[in-house]
Design a protein around this motif. Structure first.
Motif, PDB file in Angstrom:
ATOM      1  N   VAL A 114       2.123   1.159   9.688  1.00 12.30           N
ATOM      2  CA  VAL A 114       1.691   0.068   8.678  1.00 12.30           C
ATOM      3  C   VAL A 114       2.411  -1.208   9.398  1.00 12.30           C
ATOM      4  O   VAL A 114       3.294  -1.088   9.960  1.00 12.30           O
ATOM      5  N   PRO A 115       1.800  -2.317   9.207  1.00  6.02           N
ATOM      6  CA  PRO A 115       2.162  -3.442   9.269  1.00  6.02           C
ATOM      7  C   PRO A 115       3.415  -3.899   8.848  1.00  6.02           C
ATOM      8  O   PRO A 115       3.759  -3.597   7.625  1.00  6.02           O
ATOM      9  N   VAL A 116       4.466  -4.429   9.539  1.00  7.48           N
ATOM     10  CA  VAL A 116       5.575  -4.864   8.914  1.00  7.48           C
ATOM     11  C   VAL A 116       5.890  -6.284   9.103  1.00  7.48           C
ATOM     12  O   VAL A 116       5.659  -6.825  10.424  1.00  7.48           O
TER      13      VAL A 116
ATOM     14  N   THR B  74       2.727  -3.498   4.308  1.00  7.66           N
ATOM     15  CA  THR B  74       1.552  -4.047   3.714  1.00  7.66           C
ATOM     16  C   THR B  74       0.779  -2.631   3.879  1.00  7.66           C
ATOM     17  O   THR B  74       0.312  -2.193   4.999  1.00  7.66           O
ATOM     18  N   MET B  75       0.414  -2.010   2.905  1.00  7.39           N
ATOM     19  CA  MET B  75      -0.404  -0.550   2.899  1.00  7.39           C
ATOM     20  C   MET B  75      -1.640  -0.890   1.925  1.00  7.39           C
ATOM     21  O   MET B  75      -1.757  -0.680   0.865  1.00  7.39           O
ATOM     22  N   GLY B  76      -2.799  -1.597   2.557  1.00  5.77           N
ATOM     23  CA  GLY B  76      -4.200  -1.846   1.675  1.00  5.77           C
ATOM     24  C   GLY B  76      -3.481  -2.944   0.690  1.00  5.77           C
ATOM     25  O   GLY B  76      -3.187  -3.901   1.215  1.00  5.77           O
ATOM     26  N   GLU B  77      -3.826  -2.713  -0.286  1.00  2.00           N
ATOM     27  CA  GLU B  77      -3.536  -3.727  -1.601  1.00  2.00           C
ATOM     28  C   GLU B  77      -2.127  -3.667  -1.856  1.00  2.00           C
ATOM     29  O   GLU B  77      -1.432  -4.571  -2.783  1.00  2.00           O
ATOM     30  N   LEU B  78      -1.367  -2.465  -1.389  1.00  3.78           N
ATOM     31  CA  LEU B  78      -0.027  -2.544  -1.915  1.00  3.78           C
ATOM     32  C   LEU B  78       1.046  -3.199  -0.756  1.00  3.78           C
ATOM     33  O   LEU B  78       0.655  -3.287   0.214  1.00  3.78           O
TER      34      LEU B  78
ATOM     35  N   GLY C 171       1.291  -3.733  -6.716  1.00  2.00           N
ATOM     36  CA  GLY C 171      -0.219  -3.468  -6.354  1.00  2.00           C
ATOM     37  C   GLY C 171      -0.799  -2.366  -7.087  1.00  2.00           C
ATOM     38  O   GLY C 171       0.106  -1.660  -7.787  1.00  2.00           O
ATOM     39  N   PRO C 172      -2.075  -1.960  -6.724  1.00  2.00           N
ATOM     40  CA  PRO C 172      -2.467  -0.735  -7.567  1.00  2.00           C
ATOM     41  C   PRO C 172      -1.775   0.424  -7.269  1.00  2.00           C
ATOM     42  O   PRO C 172      -1.596   0.617  -5.994  1.00  2.00           O
ATOM     43  N   GLY C 173      -1.353   1.243  -8.178  1.00  2.00           N
ATOM     44  CA  GLY C 173      -0.772   2.462  -8.294  1.00  2.00           C
ATOM     45  C   GLY C 173       0.554   2.333  -7.793  1.00  2.00           C
ATOM     46  O   GLY C 173       1.364   3.295  -7.532  1.00  2.00           O
ATOM     47  N   ALA C 174       1.336   1.265  -7.857  1.00  2.00           N
ATOM     48  CA  ALA C 174       2.622   1.011  -7.548  1.00  2.00           C
ATOM     49  C   ALA C 174       3.557   2.010  -8.309  1.00  2.00           C
ATOM     50  O   ALA C 174       4.428   2.431  -7.442  1.00  2.00           O
ATOM     51  N   GLU C 175       3.289   2.063  -9.385  1.00  2.00           N
ATOM     52  CA  GLU C 175       4.148   3.069 -10.358  1.00  2.00           C
ATOM     53  C   GLU C 175       4.205   4.563  -9.725  1.00  2.00           C
ATOM     54  O   GLU C 175       5.113   5.129  -9.746  1.00  2.00           O
ATOM     55  N   ASP C 176       3.172   4.892  -9.072  1.00  2.00           N
ATOM     56  CA  ASP C 176       3.011   6.199  -8.357  1.00  2.00           C
ATOM     57  C   ASP C 176       3.576   6.215  -7.104  1.00  2.00           C
ATOM     58  O   ASP C 176       4.237   7.021  -6.784  1.00  2.00           O
TER      59      ASP C 176
END
Length: 136
Positions: free
Chosen positions: A60-62, A78-82, A108-113
């Motif tokens: 993943v980019p950092v 950054t992992m996609g939209e997260l 981002g989407p699914g952050a809670e998971d």
């Protein structure tokens, strides 16, 4: 919506010993079980980008979003939209040791998971970091 997690530990290690490990990304896999490797495209300073290889493995980019030498850094993955921001802070304590706080936010989407999976190893990583710093 987002996810937040923070953990603080006290250690007999001085702030310089913690910072020495934090500011040397090649040491990260030794104390953080989630990290396989880190390659930065420049020095350990604000704005430097690179790639972090996480257990899986996946890359993943950092970016080092904040670097205050000897005290604090924030890495942003950054992992996609997260977007995962991990804030590392070390403060000297009166006894010569230090307090180490690592705070993680996931947006981002699914952050809670995703958040609980990202921070599952945080207690182990912090314990290993402190153990390494104390034995340095």
């Amino acid at each position: 919506m987002g996810f937040e997690h923070s953990l603080t530990v006290s250690t007999s290690a001085p702030t310089a010993a913690i910072w020495a490990l934090w500011s040397e990304p090649s040491s990260w896999p030794a104390w953080d079980p989630a990290v396989v490797g880190v390659t930065l495209d420049g020095p350990f300073e604000q704005g430097t980008t690179g790639t972090m290889t996480l257990a899986g493995p996946f890359e993943v980019p950092v970016v080092l979003a904040v670097v205050v030498p000897g005290e604090r850094y924030v890495d942003e993955l950054t992992m996609g939209e997260l977007v995962i921001r991990i804030d590392h802070l070390v403060v000297a304590s009166a006894d010569g040791g230090s307090e180490v706080t690592v705070s993680t936010t996931v947006q981002g989407p699914g952050a809670e998971d995703v958040g609980p999976m990202v921070t599952a190893q945080a207690p182990l990583a912090l314990a290993a970091l402190v153990g390494s710093a104390e034995s340095a």
